[in-house]
Design an enzyme around this catalytic site. Structure first.
Site, PDB file in Angstrom:
ATOM      1  N   TRP A 139      -1.715   6.076  14.148  1.00  0.00           N
ATOM      2  CA  TRP A 139      -2.092   5.477  15.438  1.00  0.00           C
ATOM      3  C   TRP A 139      -1.456   6.236  16.593  1.00  0.00           C
ATOM      4  O   TRP A 139      -2.068   6.444  17.634  1.00  0.00           O
ATOM      5  CB  TRP A 139      -1.659   4.003  15.504  1.00  0.00           C
TER       6      TRP A 139
ATOM      7  N   LYS B 286      -8.485   7.969  13.148  1.00  0.00           N
ATOM      8  CA  LYS B 286      -7.186   7.402  12.728  1.00  0.00           C
ATOM      9  C   LYS B 286      -7.098   7.375  11.212  1.00  0.00           C
ATOM     10  O   LYS B 286      -6.067   7.706  10.621  1.00  0.00           O
ATOM     11  CB  LYS B 286      -7.012   5.990  13.295  1.00  0.00           C
TER      12      LYS B 286
ATOM     13  N   ASP C  31       1.097  -3.030   2.338  1.00  0.00           N
ATOM     14  CA  ASP C  31       1.812  -2.278   3.372  1.00  0.00           C
ATOM     15  C   ASP C  31       3.034  -3.058   3.852  1.00  0.00           C
ATOM     16  O   ASP C  31       2.904  -4.141   4.410  1.00  0.00           O
ATOM     17  CB  ASP C  31       0.884  -2.013   4.568  1.00  0.00           C
TER      18      ASP C  31
ATOM     19  N   ASP D 144       4.877  -9.367   4.602  1.00  0.00           N
ATOM     20  CA  ASP D 144       5.852  -8.871   5.585  1.00  0.00           C
ATOM     21  C   ASP D 144       5.372  -9.052   7.025  1.00  0.00           C
ATOM     22  O   ASP D 144       6.110  -8.733   7.958  1.00  0.00           O
ATOM     23  CB  ASP D 144       6.143  -7.376   5.369  1.00  0.00           C
TER      24      ASP D 144
ATOM     25  N   ASP E 279       1.017  -8.666  -0.659  1.00  0.00           N
ATOM     26  CA  ASP E 279       0.535  -7.778   0.388  1.00  0.00           C
ATOM     27  C   ASP E 279       1.002  -6.372  -0.015  1.00  0.00           C
ATOM     28  O   ASP E 279       1.900  -6.229  -0.854  1.00  0.00           O
ATOM     29  CB  ASP E 279       1.152  -8.201   1.731  1.00  0.00           C
TER      30      ASP E 279
ATOM     31  N   ILE F 152      -2.682  -6.347  10.664  1.00  0.00           N
ATOM     32  CA  ILE F 152      -3.895  -6.472  11.493  1.00  0.00           C
ATOM     33  C   ILE F 152      -4.920  -5.417  11.063  1.00  0.00           C
ATOM     34  O   ILE F 152      -4.579  -4.241  10.917  1.00  0.00           O
ATOM     35  CB  ILE F 152      -3.535  -6.286  12.995  1.00  0.00           C
TER      36      ILE F 152
ATOM     37  N   SER G  83      -6.678  -3.483  15.431  1.00  0.00           N
ATOM     38  CA  SER G  83      -5.516  -2.650  15.790  1.00  0.00           C
ATOM     39  C   SER G  83      -5.914  -1.666  16.879  1.00  0.00           C
ATOM     40  O   SER G  83      -5.184  -1.469  17.854  1.00  0.00           O
ATOM     41  CB  SER G  83      -5.020  -1.866  14.567  1.00  0.00           C
TER      42      SER G  83
HETATM   43  C1  BG6 Z   1      -2.747  -3.669   6.728  1.00  0.00           C
HETATM   44  C2  BG6 Z   1      -1.730  -2.944   7.587  1.00  0.00           C
HETATM   45  O1  BG6 Z   1      -2.248  -3.804   5.427  1.00  0.00           O
HETATM   46  O2  BG6 Z   1      -3.968  -2.933   6.669  1.00  0.00           O
HETATM   47  C3  BG6 Z   1      -2.314  -2.656   8.956  1.00  0.00           C
HETATM   48  O3  BG6 Z   1      -0.564  -3.743   7.707  1.00  0.00           O
HETATM   49  C4  BG6 Z   1      -3.636  -1.905   8.811  1.00  0.00           C
HETATM   50  O4  BG6 Z   1      -1.391  -1.897   9.699  1.00  0.00           O
HETATM   51  C5  BG6 Z   1      -4.588  -2.710   7.928  1.00  0.00           C
HETATM   52  O5  BG6 Z   1      -4.231  -1.691  10.080  1.00  0.00           O
HETATM   53  C6  BG6 Z   1      -5.928  -1.997   7.701  1.00  0.00           C
HETATM   54  O6  BG6 Z   1      -5.692  -0.818   6.993  1.00  0.00           O
HETATM   55  P1  BG6 Z   1      -6.784   0.326   6.765  1.00  0.00           P
HETATM   56  O7  BG6 Z   1      -6.136   1.199   5.711  1.00  0.00           O
HETATM   57  O8  BG6 Z   1      -8.018  -0.340   6.240  1.00  0.00           O
HETATM   58  O9  BG6 Z   1      -7.004   1.007   8.057  1.00  0.00           O
HETATM   59 MG    MG Z   2       2.030  -5.832   5.268  1.00  0.00          MG
END
Ligand code: BG6
Ligand code: MG
EC number: 5.4.2.6
Length: 218
Positions: free
Chosen positions: A25, A74, A11, A168, A9, A47, A52
């Site tokens: 956010w 966002k 993030d 995580d 993963d 998510i 989210s």
């Molecule tokens: C995940 C994060 O990896 O990616 C989430 O943990 C996030 O917090 C999701 O909402 C989607 O990310 P993005 O960059 O496509 O908005």
């Molecule tokens: Mg993560």
């Protein structure tokens, strides 16, 4: 059982973009006059963007076009924050473990729900350490469905039983378990306690030690 590949993963495992997601956010929530705390943000780990947003709106309804605009806004904020990301933002141990995996002839894939994942790994300077990338564009059903990790394993040409997922988020751990993967949880037990192995971070984690702790060999 033998592990031939790792799916990471992004993030919260490789880099702490979870903080930037929170900042973005929070800025949106402030503009909308919706209370949003760091604790509430914890539930958004792993998510996808739309889900989210719906959680942040706490039942408030908006037309579809407004939801699209809010998600775009966002993401604009998030992109602003990640513009400053550099290799210095790699979490301790991440690059070293990836390099060890490659040196041992094992495979590494990214398995992130983020649509910004490619940009982030480019900025971190680790894009060339991955054999395959599964991101927010790869599958329709997101974590906790196993689809993203199954897609990553397929890209690596490995069955889930030969891959370990490093995650995580609770949703990510559940996704990996549902897919039949070996799961390494990064973070507190309350969040990733269902993983086969729980570690506080990747700092000082060597491949041989990891495989030993998982009681498997490469
Ligand atoms: C995940 C994060 O990896 O990616 C989430 O943990 C996030 O917090 C999701 O909402 C989607 O990310 P993005 O960059 O496509 O908005
Ligand atoms: Mg993560």
């Amino acid at each position: 059982m033998s592990i031939k590949g790792f799916i990471f993963d992004l993030d919260g495992v490789v880099t702490d973009t979870a903080e930037y997601h929170y900042q973005a956010w929070k800025r949106l929530a402030d503009e909308l006059g919706i209370p949003f705390t760091r604790e509430e943000n914890e539930a958004l780990r792993g998510i996808p963007r739309r889900e989210s947003l719906l959680m942040l709106l706490k039942g408030r309804t908006y037309p579809e076009t407004t939801l699209d605009e809010l998600m775009e806004r966002k993401n604009r904020y998030y992109l602003e924050y990640i513009r400053a990301i550099s290799p210095r933002d790699l979490l301790p141990g991440a690059r070293e473990l990836l390099q060890e995996i490659r040196a041992a002839g094992l495979k590494a894939a990214l398995g992130s729900a983020s649509k910004n994942a490619r940009e982030v790994i480019e900025r971190l300077g680790i894009a060339d350490l991955f054999d395959a990338i599964a991101d927010g564009y790869s599958v329709t059903r997101q974590k906790p469905a196993p689809d993203l990790f199954l897609h990553a394993a397929a890209l690596l040409g490995l069955p889930p039983t030969e891959c370990a997922v490093v995650e995580d988020a609770t949703a990510g751990v559940e996704a990996a378990l549902a897919g039949g993967f070996t799961v390494i949880g990064i973070g507190p037990h309350e969040r990733v306690g269902r993983a086969h192995l729980v570690l506080p971070s990747l700092a000082g984690v060597s491949l041989s030690k990891l495989l030993e702790q998982l009681s498997v060999s490469a």
